[in-house]
Structures are given as C-alpha cells and as structure tokens.
Design an enzyme around this catalytic site. Structure first.
Site, PDB file in Angstrom:
ATOM      1  N   THR A  86      -3.925  14.285  -4.822  1.00  0.00           N
ATOM      2  CA  THR A  86      -4.461  14.730  -3.544  1.00  0.00           C
ATOM      3  C   THR A  86      -4.872  16.161  -3.823  1.00  0.00           C
ATOM      4  O   THR A  86      -4.594  16.676  -4.904  1.00  0.00           O
ATOM      5  CB  THR A  86      -3.331  14.625  -2.479  1.00  0.00           C
ATOM      6  N   THR A 114      -7.772  13.589   0.144  1.00  0.00           N
ATOM      7  CA  THR A 114      -7.271  12.708  -0.899  1.00  0.00           C
ATOM      8  C   THR A 114      -8.051  11.421  -1.024  1.00  0.00           C
ATOM      9  O   THR A 114      -8.700  10.980  -0.077  1.00  0.00           O
ATOM     10  CB  THR A 114      -5.787  12.354  -0.607  1.00  0.00           C
ATOM     11  N   LEU A 115      -7.960  10.853  -2.232  1.00  0.00           N
ATOM     12  CA  LEU A 115      -8.339   9.453  -2.455  1.00  0.00           C
ATOM     13  C   LEU A 115      -7.072   8.625  -2.606  1.00  0.00           C
ATOM     14  O   LEU A 115      -7.135   7.458  -2.929  1.00  0.00           O
ATOM     15  CB  LEU A 115      -9.188   9.343  -3.722  1.00  0.00           C
ATOM     16  N   ASP A 166      -0.710   3.367   1.167  1.00  0.00           N
ATOM     17  CA  ASP A 166       0.199   4.187   1.984  1.00  0.00           C
ATOM     18  C   ASP A 166       0.801   3.395   3.143  1.00  0.00           C
ATOM     19  O   ASP A 166       1.734   3.867   3.801  1.00  0.00           O
ATOM     20  CB  ASP A 166      -0.522   5.426   2.519  1.00  0.00           C
ATOM     21  N   GLY A 209       0.661  15.791  -3.934  1.00  0.00           N
ATOM     22  CA  GLY A 209       1.950  15.336  -4.456  1.00  0.00           C
ATOM     23  C   GLY A 209       2.585  14.166  -3.723  1.00  0.00           C
ATOM     24  O   GLY A 209       3.778  13.917  -3.893  1.00  0.00           O
TER      25      GLY A 209
END
Ligand code: GLY
Length: 583
Positions: free
Chosen positions: A379, A397-398, A421, A471
């Site tokens: 990220t 982020t990807l 996620d 992270g």
C-alpha cells in the site's frame, strides 16, 4: 519492500566503538535528520511523485491540489501501490477548520457473492481472492481524486494530471529504489501478457536501475480523464477495456459496476490523547477506530516512565492491541451494510473496561477472548502540508504489491486484489493473517474492511502531525507506535518513523517483531510474562511511514501555530524510492 543491512545496527556499533556521546536530546535510532522546509512539505514513497507535489504547491496549489497530482503521479511512478485500478482514503484538515474524509476504496462487483472464493468443499480456494481478475474490486481512485479536487482543491483537472501524463508519455529512468519496488513481482507480472509488455524486460527479467519506463497506454487513459473527467473513465473506453479484460480473464466486473461507483464523503473518526486531537479513518476502514481504541486504553499507563522498547511498555501496548483487533475483526465492516459501534469502541468508558481486564504482569489469551461487555502486502501513504496550514493524509492501495498482477489490455492499468480484504470464510485468515467475521462478508456493492489509517493530529486547533504508512493490518499498529514515539518517547519525526515496530492483532496470538525491534533480553522478559514473541525474518521491513511534524523536529520543542511553523518531513529511511521534499 526494500531490504538493507541494518543501518541502525551498524551506526550503533560504530558509535559505541568510537565512544561517541549522543547529542542531547538522545537519539533513539541512528536516523538522519528530518527534512526541514519553511512553506510546504510533501512526503511520498516515490521521489518523482514528491517533486510533482512540491511543484503544485510552489505554483500556488493547496495541499489537496498537491495530493491529487501526487495520486496521479504515483499511478505512473510507483505501480506497486500507486494506482488508477485500486482505491484509497484521504483525510483532510483545511486551515479554515473544515475536515473531510473521502472513501474511494474499491467496491465489490454486483455479481460478487458471499461464498465466491470457496470451493465445493466449502473451503477457500488458494489464490482466488488474491491473484487474477476475480480478485479485483471496482476501482475508485479516479473518482476519489476528482472528488477531492472539486471539494477542497483550487486547481483545474488538466493542470493536476499534466505531470503524471508527462511521466507516463515520456517515461522516467528507474533509480535503485524503483528497481527494488519492481523486483519481487516481476515473475508474476511476466505471466500476464499486458503486464509483461510494461513491467518486465523483453527477456522476462525484472526492470533494472537505469531502464526507462514509458507507459503510452496509461498516458492515453490519463489524457482521456484530463479531457473528460471521471465519466471518461467510468463510462468510457478505460472501463470498457477493463470489463473486457475481466470477462476474458474469468472476472466479474461489468459496466454497471463502473457506472454505480461513487466516492463516499464521511467524517473522520476523532479522539483525544492528552491535549492532542486525532482525526483518522472511519469505517469502512478499521484504522481510526482501532487507533483511537488503542490510544484511549494506553493513555492511562505511564509509558514514558516505562521507556521506549521496555518490556513493560510493550506489554501494555500489545494488550491494548489484542482487545482492539478482536473488536475490529469481529464487529467492523462497511457502514452501508453493518452498524459499526465506533462510539462505544472509542469511548473512555470502554477503554477503562479494557484496562480492568489487562494484567500488568501477564499476557492475555486471545483464544476465546470474550468481548468486553457492552506474499507481500503493499500500500502507499503520503502526507502533505501547505503554507496556509492545510493538511492532507492519503493512503492508497492495490492491496497486494502490484495488486492482482493483471493489466487490462490497452489501458496500462493494474487491477487491485482488494476482494481479499473481505472475510472469505469466518475464522479463515486473509493475506494479512486477519481472522475476520460476518460483518465483513462479501456482498454486491460492499466495501471490504480496511486497515488504512491516514491520520492528522491537531494541537490547539492546528495540524501538528500528519501520518500514515502501508503494511496491511500492521498499518494500524505502526501508526500508533510512530505517534507514541513522538508523543511519549521524545523521538524526532525521522527517528519515529524509522524505529522498527512490533505488532499484535489478536489472532494469531503472538507479538510479531520487525527484526531487531527488541533486544533478546527484552524478548525474554516478554516471554516470561506469557507472550509468544517472534521476529518476522522473512519480512524485514514492514512499512514505509511517511510523516510531517509541524513546528519542530520533535514534540517537546514544537510550536505548532499559524505563524511559526517550519515543517519537518520524514519517510522511513529504508523506503529507498521515497522522499520528503519541501520548499
Ligand atoms: N488493503 C489493505 C487495507 O486496506 O487495509
């Protein structure tokens, strides 16, 4: 993420060998001095993107203008996480007191379903939520950047996209730091025909320092957005090509998904820590809620007296993390789908109830912890403060490094793998080892729960600290620790982001350490308290925190205020592609 021999360890040895006494106040880490500037500061993970931001500030743009231009530039120069095919969060605090939070994170496609990543045996199919087209959510970055510009910016779209367009069209030469950020994904990128054309040498080997990266397809998309705005992306050729790529590659993205995409405007989560006010990310991020819960819990402990890196201080911090991640993983989700108990979780009463359950001398146990009543992740975060005192924190982020590692042919756009996620199945860990629950189950149009935590800290109504990091789940604990490093442990802002972190996320029930974060005897003391303590040797550098401290390099000298406010910028010294640049 870049790995290097421990600069800190070597410097420490050298200082000891030469009997060099530290200058007062004592340095906790052998860090370079933070970058100082009088007017504006831009800290990003890629130096060319930082330069783009500073140029916008110099030309009279405000911090949000700079953040928008940086967002587009990172999509070109930092494809491991910068993106047009992913999403992010932006926390804004304008000098006139307005605050805002933009959620331009990916949404689940309309054809997504709760069990879409489970096989016939009811178990998650390895790789389905992380690799390839089925892992992709509907991208939000173009919508988010344009919403930010319209709501808080002052410059025109064309002006802010121009630097990224130039970098894509004319290309840029890779530095050693860029090479590191490309290295570990190239084998996967070589498998996708469209990605291979861009990110890998013709012989299939990784791009190297000195190679020139030119991205004509991405330039075409940026040109279209520059001319036609978000509609050119979401209803035009870029969306059509992404949908075509998805259909061919076994994904489920549709034109309807793109048409439905909207950035959400929310209010930041707020909490206090002593005299400081913290603004951070609300659901669908867990970040702000968990940061506030941890800091509320810790506020009553004498961390400063215990000392930086002490077993006692780490124990209290870890116990606060244990409870907060338990709540995160079980209770939080997209606010359009679930009721998030943010007020309760961030209340002082709740923090008191948690402290009553924490034993000062014994580790808690995560398994069965009842609620208190009532591959490498990637990220990127950037922080910006302008001369007027506007402050912006953006984390984008990807999800994984280079996302799903597929590019939509003809667009140069890497797609995210943000669907990972979500909870694949309650109780089964995701990419970050997070064991999550029903509140974060997949549903059409839903946003997966995030840990991204773009954070702004105010003192006396003025920005004092702008902070964030990549992270995954470790974002939250890294932000907490960088904050404590400044506020409790007296570090300057560079030392604070360089200090190697520790992490606990409820399950697995262990303290994870960045290598050399704690001395062997401190680790032993924690084990004697009942903690499982493990250095993550295969993940030597966790984050790339990017921060700005306003007024002075460290807190006890700070004079945050509208008139006397030099800016001190810092990015983790190991983020070799990044730079803090001011003017
Ligand atoms: N994809 C990482 C996060 O949003 O937490």
């Amino acid at each position: 993420m870049p790995t290097r021999p421990s600069f800190r360890a070597l410097s420490g040895l050298l200082a000891a060998a030469l009997c060099v006494l530290p200058a007062a106040p004592p340095a906790f880490a052998a860090s370079p001095a933070p970058v100082r500037a009088a007017h504006g500061m831009v800290v990003t993970a890629q130096r060319l993107a930082s330069e783009v931001g500073v140029e916008v500030l110099r030309a009279g743009g405000n911090a949000v203008d700079a953040a928008v231009a940086v967002g587009y530039a990172l999509a070109v120069t930092y494809p491991t996480a910068g993106n047009l095919g992913g999403g992010g969060f932006m926390t804004v605090r304008m000098a006139d007191g307005r605050t805002g939070f933009l959620d331009f994170r990916e949404r689940a496609p309309q054809r997504a379903s709760r069990d879409m990543y489970l096989g016939p045996d009811g178990e998650p199919v390895a790789g389905l939520s992380t690799d390839g087209w089925l892992a992709a959510g509907v991208p939000g970055s173009v919508s988010g950047l344009e919403t930010a510009r319209e709501r808080f910016g002052t410059k025109g779209r064309t002006d802010l996209i121009a630097p990224a367009l130039r970098l894509a069209r004319e290309g840029f030469t890779l530095s050693p730091g860029d090479e590191e950020s490309f290295a570990d994904a190239s084998a996967d990128l070589a498998k996708d025909p469209a990605a291979r054309l861009i990110y890998v040498r013709p012989d299939g080997s990784p791009l190297r320092t000195g190679d020139r990266l030119v991205q004509p397809d991405l330039a075409g998309v940026l040109q279209a957005v520059s001319e036609g705005g978000p509609a050119a992306f979401y209803e035009g050729e870029p969306a059509r090509r992404i949908v075509a790529g998805s259909q061919k590659g076994g994904g489920i993205l549709s034109m309807e998904d793109f048409k439905l995409y909207r950035t959400r405007e929310l209010e930041p989560v707020r909490c206090g820590y002593r005299e400081l006010e913290i603004l951070s990310a609300p659901p669908p991020s867990s970040g702000g809620t968990v940061i506030c819960q941890i800091l509320n819990t810790l506020e009553a402990y004498p961390l400063k007296d215990a000392g930086y890196g002490s077993a006692q201080g780490v124990h209290w911090t870890v116990e606060a993390m244990r409870f907060a991640f338990r709540d995160r993983n079980q209770e939080l989700g997209d606010p359009a789908f679930v009721q998030n108990p943010v007020e309760r979780l961030t209340s002082d009463a709740y923090a008191g109830a948690i402290r009553a359950r924490i034993d000062d001398a014994r580790a808690g146990v995560s398994e069965g912890l009842a609620p208190v009543s009532g591959e490498k992740p990637e990220t990127t975060h950037y922080s910006i403060v302008d001369a007027a005192g506007n402050a912006v924190a953006v984390t984008t982020t990807l999800n994984g490094s280079f996302g799903a590692r597929v590019v939509a042919p003809g667009t140069g756009i890497l797609l995210n793998n943000e669907m990972d996620d979500f909870t694949m199945k309650p109780g089964v860990p995701n990419l970050y080892g997070l064991v999550q629950g029903e509140a974060n189950a997949v549903a059409p149009g839903k946003t997966p729960l995030s840990s991204m935590s773009p954070t702004i800290v105010l003192r006396d109504g003025h920005p004092l600290l702008v902070l964030g990091t990549p992270g995954g789940s470790r974002i939250i604990t890294a932000v907490v620790e960088a904050f404590l490093n400044v506020v409790e442990y007296g570090m300057d802002i560079q030392e604070a982001v360089d200090a190697p972190p520790f992490h606990h996320q409820w399950l697995p029930d262990r303290i994870a350490l960045e290598p050399r974060a704690l001395s062997p005897d401190t680790q032993r003391m924690l084990r004697e308290m009942g903690h499982r303590v493990e250095e993550d040797a295969d993940w030597p550098v966790w984050g790339e925190a990017a921060a700005i401290l306003v007024g002075a390099p460290r807190l006890d000298e700070s004079q945050a205020g509208p008139s006397d406010r030099p800016l001190f910028g810092a990015i983790d010294s190991r983020a070799r592609a990044g730079a803090a640049i001011g003017y």
